[in-house]
Design a protein around this motif. Structure first.
Motif, PDB file in Angstrom:
ATOM      1  N   VAL A 132      12.240  -3.156  -6.475  1.00 22.72           N
ATOM      2  CA  VAL A 132      11.380  -2.612  -7.526  1.00 22.72           C
ATOM      3  C   VAL A 132       9.925  -2.681  -7.070  1.00 22.72           C
ATOM      4  N   VAL A 133       9.223  -1.552  -7.200  1.00 24.70           N
ATOM      5  CA  VAL A 133       7.788  -1.518  -6.905  1.00 24.70           C
ATOM      6  C   VAL A 133       7.065  -1.062  -8.162  1.00 24.70           C
ATOM      7  N   THR A 134       5.814  -1.492  -8.287  1.00 26.22           N
ATOM      8  CA  THR A 134       5.022  -1.122  -9.462  1.00 26.22           C
ATOM      9  C   THR A 134       3.761  -0.358  -9.101  1.00 26.22           C
ATOM     10  N   GLU A 135       3.509  -0.191  -7.808  1.00 24.47           N
ATOM     11  CA  GLU A 135       2.350   0.592  -7.376  1.00 24.47           C
ATOM     12  C   GLU A 135       2.641   1.205  -6.008  1.00 24.47           C
ATOM     13  N   LEU A 136       1.825   2.200  -5.625  1.00 27.18           N
ATOM     14  CA  LEU A 136       2.132   3.005  -4.444  1.00 27.18           C
ATOM     15  C   LEU A 136       1.096   2.842  -3.338  1.00 27.18           C
ATOM     16  N   ALA A 137       0.344   1.759  -3.339  1.00 25.48           N
ATOM     17  CA  ALA A 137      -0.746   1.605  -2.385  1.00 25.48           C
ATOM     18  C   ALA A 137      -0.284   1.788  -0.946  1.00 25.48           C
ATOM     19  N   ALA A 138       0.912   1.306  -0.631  1.00 21.30           N
ATOM     20  CA  ALA A 138       1.401   1.374   0.743  1.00 21.30           C
ATOM     21  C   ALA A 138       1.804   2.782   1.158  1.00 21.30           C
ATOM     22  N   PHE A 139       1.860   3.709   0.198  1.00 22.90           N
ATOM     23  CA  PHE A 139       2.339   5.058   0.501  1.00 22.90           C
ATOM     24  C   PHE A 139       1.239   6.116   0.382  1.00 22.90           C
ATOM     25  N   LEU A 140       0.012   5.680   0.124  1.00 20.03           N
ATOM     26  CA  LEU A 140      -1.077   6.619  -0.084  1.00 20.03           C
ATOM     27  C   LEU A 140      -2.004   6.649   1.116  1.00 20.03           C
ATOM     28  N   PRO A 141      -2.793   7.713   1.307  1.00 18.84           N
ATOM     29  CA  PRO A 141      -3.722   7.800   2.436  1.00 18.84           C
ATOM     30  C   PRO A 141      -4.609   6.564   2.527  1.00 18.84           C
ATOM     31  N   GLY A 142      -4.737   6.067   3.743  1.00 16.92           N
ATOM     32  CA  GLY A 142      -5.552   4.882   3.965  1.00 16.92           C
ATOM     33  C   GLY A 142      -4.732   3.608   4.096  1.00 16.92           C
ATOM     34  N   ALA A 143      -3.468   3.676   3.742  1.00 19.43           N
ATOM     35  CA  ALA A 143      -2.628   2.492   3.849  1.00 19.43           C
ATOM     36  C   ALA A 143      -2.249   2.247   5.304  1.00 19.43           C
ATOM     37  N   ALA A 144      -2.181   0.978   5.672  1.00 18.69           N
ATOM     38  CA  ALA A 144      -1.808   0.609   7.049  1.00 18.69           C
ATOM     39  C   ALA A 144      -0.293   0.545   7.157  1.00 18.69           C
ATOM     40  N   SER A 145       0.333   1.708   7.023  1.00 15.25           N
ATOM     41  CA  SER A 145       1.795   1.758   7.026  1.00 15.25           C
ATOM     42  C   SER A 145       2.254   3.107   7.532  1.00 15.25           C
ATOM     43  N   ALA A 146       3.382   3.115   8.240  1.00 11.06           N
ATOM     44  CA  ALA A 146       3.933   4.386   8.705  1.00 11.06           C
ATOM     45  C   ALA A 146       4.377   5.251   7.533  1.00 11.06           C
ATOM     46  N   LEU A 213      -0.560   7.583 -10.732  1.00  7.47           N
ATOM     47  CA  LEU A 213      -0.360   6.455  -9.821  1.00  7.47           C
ATOM     48  C   LEU A 213      -0.489   6.898  -8.366  1.00  7.47           C
ATOM     49  N   ALA A 214      -0.096   8.150  -8.089  1.00  7.33           N
ATOM     50  CA  ALA A 214      -0.185   8.702  -6.728  1.00  7.33           C
ATOM     51  C   ALA A 214      -1.577   9.238  -6.417  1.00  7.33           C
ATOM     52  N   GLY A 215      -2.506   9.143  -7.365  1.00  6.28           N
ATOM     53  CA  GLY A 215      -3.889   9.559  -7.117  1.00  6.28           C
ATOM     54  C   GLY A 215      -4.215  10.980  -7.494  1.00  6.28           C
ATOM     55  N   ASP A 216      -3.258  11.711  -8.082  1.00  9.35           N
ATOM     56  CA  ASP A 216      -3.513  13.100  -8.475  1.00  9.35           C
ATOM     57  C   ASP A 216      -3.852  13.134  -9.963  1.00  9.35           C
ATOM     58  N   GLU A 217      -5.067  12.710 -10.278  1.00  8.89           N
ATOM     59  CA  GLU A 217      -5.494  12.616 -11.671  1.00  8.89           C
ATOM     60  C   GLU A 217      -5.559  13.982 -12.345  1.00  8.89           C
ATOM     61  N   HIS A 218      -5.975  15.001 -11.600  1.00  8.19           N
ATOM     62  CA  HIS A 218      -6.106  16.328 -12.221  1.00  8.19           C
ATOM     63  C   HIS A 218      -4.740  16.855 -12.661  1.00  8.19           C
ATOM     64  N   ALA A 219      -3.738  16.724 -11.800  1.00  4.11           N
ATOM     65  CA  ALA A 219      -2.398  17.169 -12.174  1.00  4.11           C
ATOM     66  C   ALA A 219      -1.863  16.348 -13.344  1.00  4.11           C
ATOM     67  N   ALA A 220      -2.120  15.040 -13.334  1.00  7.15           N
ATOM     68  CA  ALA A 220      -1.650  14.177 -14.419  1.00  7.15           C
ATOM     69  C   ALA A 220      -2.283  14.587 -15.742  1.00  7.15           C
ATOM     70  N   GLN A 221      -3.588  14.817 -15.744  1.00 11.17           N
ATOM     71  CA  GLN A 221      -4.279  15.192 -16.977  1.00 11.17           C
ATOM     72  C   GLN A 221      -3.841  16.571 -17.460  1.00 11.17           C
ATOM     73  N   THR A 222      -3.603  17.485 -16.513  1.00  9.46           N
ATOM     74  CA  THR A 222      -3.152  18.828 -16.893  1.00  9.46           C
ATOM     75  C   THR A 222      -1.783  18.772 -17.541  1.00  9.46           C
ATOM     76  N   LEU A 223      -0.887  17.989 -16.971  1.00 11.40           N
ATOM     77  CA  LEU A 223       0.459  17.868 -17.539  1.00 11.40           C
ATOM     78  C   LEU A 223       0.406  17.218 -18.916  1.00 11.40           C
ATOM     79  N   GLU A 224      -0.441  16.212 -19.094  1.00  9.56           N
ATOM     80  CA  GLU A 224      -0.587  15.576 -20.403  1.00  9.56           C
ATOM     81  C   GLU A 224      -1.093  16.581 -21.441  1.00  9.56           C
TER      82      GLU A 224
END
Length: 264
Positions: A132-146, A213-224
């Motif tokens: 279980v994960v609660t945030e996506l920091a490791a999967f977003l641009p800038g993360a030190a992960s493949a 959570l994935a950083g796409d605030e504009h898409a999130a607000q539009t969908l809301e």
């Protein structure tokens, strides 16, 4: 009125109608006679909102998160279904029917595609024994992960709460995928099919939270905003009152659409 087939959920709806040759599906409209609805937005013609559809096109080179809907039987046919709104807004939304005895090959191919990092979006308290994960920091641009090379793919189990729990438990192809448990502090504002639990969100609300959570605030607000407009117009139609195109939800949706056009 002909059915629109320009996104995954509308195509799935058309397929469900074709397969139901014995007319065994339940009545999904309340009252008599069966209500005439727009084949595109599923509202009655007087409250049609096709002109308000805010499809977010992808810019060249853009690699955003995406949504895949795994839909319970008949869910795509329900006029109040909000998974349809996600596909309206996000052009690369995928949708598949769920069955306990078979899995659609297209879904398995999507899950195996190396460009994606799939997450099953489900409450963590019901995911004992799963990652279980609660945030996506490791999967977003800038993360030190493949994993940064992969796009988050949010798998939403679209149905009633009991149907979603069944899909979660009885889908072995999802068992080894990480579970994204949303920690939302807000209460659901969805008014069309109210859950007995206020912390349960409708499918469109869940997608908006995932996008934020994935950083796409504009898409999130539009969908809301799109969900708010749909809910208002749906309820207005049931109450036989005109849609208010000047209310706060309509204004917010138009303002967000204008922002998108300025970026295109």
């Amino acid at each position: 009125m002909p059915l629109a087939t320009d996104h995954a959920v509308s195509r799935l709806r058309a397929a469900c109608l074709l397969q139901d040759t014995n007319n065994t599906r339940p009545r999904l409209d309340r009252g008599e006679p069966r209500i005439e609805r727009c084949g595109r937005c599923r509202l009655i013609p007087s409250h049609c909102m096709c002109h308000l559809r805010p499809e977010l096109s992808l810019a060249p080179g853009q690699r955003p998160a995406a949504v895949c809907l795994i839909m319970a039987e008949f869910e795509a046919l329900k006029p109040s279904n909000t998974g349809w709104l996600i596909a309206d807004v996000l052009p690369d939304t995928q949708a598949f029917s769920w069955s306990r005895v078979r899995v659609e090959p297209g879904l398995l191919a999507l899950l195996a595609d190396p460009q994606w990092q799939p997450f099953v979006v489900f409450p963590g308290e019901f995911a004992e024994g799963r990652e279980v994960v609660t945030e996506l920091a490791a999967f977003l641009p800038g993360a030190a992960s493949a994993a940064v090379l992969k796009r988050p793919l949010f798998l939403l189990l679209d149905g009633t709460w009991s149907e979603a729990r069944k899909m979660f438990r009885k889908s072995p192809y999802l068992a080894n995928l990480p579970v994204l448990s949303l920690q939302a502090e807000q209460l659901s504002r969805y008014r069309l099919r109210r859950s007995s639990h206020e912390h349960h969100f409708c499918t469109s609300e869940v997608a908006a939270l995932c996008l934020a959570l994935a950083g796409d605030e504009h898409a999130a607000q539009t969908l809301e905003a799109y969900l708010e407009v749909f809910s208002n117009r749906y309820i207005s139609a049931k109450q036989s009152v005109p849609a208010d195109e000047g209310d706060e939800g309509h204004q917010r949706l138009r303002a967000l659409a204008a922002v998108h056009r300025s970026r295109a």
